[in-house]
Design an enzyme around this catalytic site. Structure first.
Site, mmCIF file in Angstrom:
data_model
loop_
_atom_site.group_PDB
_atom_site.id
_atom_site.type_symbol
_atom_site.label_atom_id
_atom_site.label_comp_id
_atom_site.label_asym_id
_atom_site.label_seq_id
_atom_site.Cartn_x
_atom_site.Cartn_y
_atom_site.Cartn_z
ATOM 1 N N VAL A 29 -5.990 1.019 5.290
ATOM 2 C CA VAL A 29 -4.659 1.239 5.848
ATOM 3 C C VAL A 29 -4.096 2.492 5.170
ATOM 4 O O VAL A 29 -4.474 2.782 4.031
ATOM 5 C CB VAL A 29 -3.721 0.019 5.598
ATOM 6 C CG1 VAL A 29 -4.015 -1.090 6.568
ATOM 7 C CG2 VAL A 29 -3.753 -0.453 4.147
ATOM 8 N N SER A 32 -3.210 8.832 5.422
ATOM 9 C CA SER A 32 -1.752 8.989 5.436
ATOM 10 C C SER A 32 -1.302 10.442 5.540
ATOM 11 O O SER A 32 -0.330 10.740 6.239
ATOM 12 C CB SER A 32 -1.136 8.323 4.203
ATOM 13 O OG SER A 32 -1.577 8.947 3.025
ATOM 14 N N CYS A 38 0.869 -1.192 0.000
ATOM 15 C CA CYS A 38 0.000 0.000 0.000
ATOM 16 C C CYS A 38 0.900 1.235 0.000
ATOM 17 O O CYS A 38 1.660 1.454 0.943
ATOM 18 C CB CYS A 38 -0.892 -0.004 1.241
ATOM 19 S SG CYS A 38 -1.669 1.603 1.528
#
Ligand SMILES: N[C@@H](CCC(=O)N[C@@H](CS)C(=O)NCC(=O)O)C(=O)O
Length: 223
Positions: A50, A64, A10
């Site tokens: 994620v 993120s 990822c």
């Protein structure tokens, strides 16, 4: 201890891993397959994506960019966003470029179609038109990196910033599957070699996903 829920392929997880490593922050790793939608994971991040960083004390942070900016504000050294407002805007523009445009035009078409569909046991076949479009789009992005780094060592100036981290996070995923045409893009290759040789990159170069081995040049600093 701080914990990171991430997936090795990822790019957004890689961004956070690089920032944690640049700032020399220790963390426990949990490899998460977000497509399995584990209820315990969804409880940490309602988007069930994620990366998720669980800070000491138990607060879970998601997205993120939100995580990376939090880390840069909470742990100043080395700064990954410049102090001057216009310079910060340029770094953020480039982070947006790689997180959104590069991911949409390249990463999804190559990694998403060729690998993630298989890992997630999606019943859909890889879309060969999307793969071809991504192979064609990657050249413009590599030329752009070459152009940006003609005058400076890094994408937004003379030192590493969040822009380099966002770009290298995406490209390193594509490099893991051997799909970056480095030989046709020497400027981008020189820049990537500089970023790849930083100690913060070591953990990424050691990634080895069962059933998806990287090509030999992936971990080679002299590729
Ligand atoms: N805007 C988010 C995007 C994160 C994202 O798209 N993560 C993907 C993996 S790269 C994910 O978890 N997708 C959910 C799934 O595959 O089910 C961020 O920057 O963290």
């Amino acid at each position: 201890m701080r914990s990171l829920y991430h997936h090795p392929l990822c790019p957004f997880s890689r961004k956070v891993r690089l920032v944690l490593a640049e700032k020399k922050l220790e963390f426990d790793e949990h490899v998460e397959r977000p497509w399995e939608c584990r209820p315990e994971f969804a409880a940490l991040n309602p988007a069930a994506e994620v990366p998720v960083l669980v800070e000491e004390g138990g607060t879970a942070l998601a997205d993120s960019t939100a995580i990376c900016e939090y880390l840069d504000e909470a742990f100043r050294e080395p700064p990954l966003l410049p102090a001057e407002p216009m310079a910060r805007a340029e770094v953020r523009r480039l982070v947006g470029w790689f997180d959104a445009k590069f991911h949409h035009e390249v990463t999804r078409g190559l990694l998403g179609e060729k690998v993630i569909k298989r890992l997630s046991q999606s019943r859909a076949e890889p879309d060969s038109r999307a793969i071809r479009a991504a192979f064609s789009a990657i050249h413009e992005h590599l030329d752009y990196i070459g152009w940006l780094t003609e005058r400076h060592s890094f994408l937004a100036g003379s030192s590493l910033s969040m822009a380099d981290i966002a770009a290298a996070a995406q490209l390193s995923c594509i490099d893991y599957i051997g799909d970056v045409p480095w030989d046709r893009h020497h400027g981008a290759k020189d820049w990537y070699a500089r970023v790849k040789s930083r100690p913060s990159f070591r953990a990424l170069l050691a990634d080895h996903l069962p059933g998806v081995p990287p090509p030999r040049h992936y971990a080679d600093l002299d590729f």
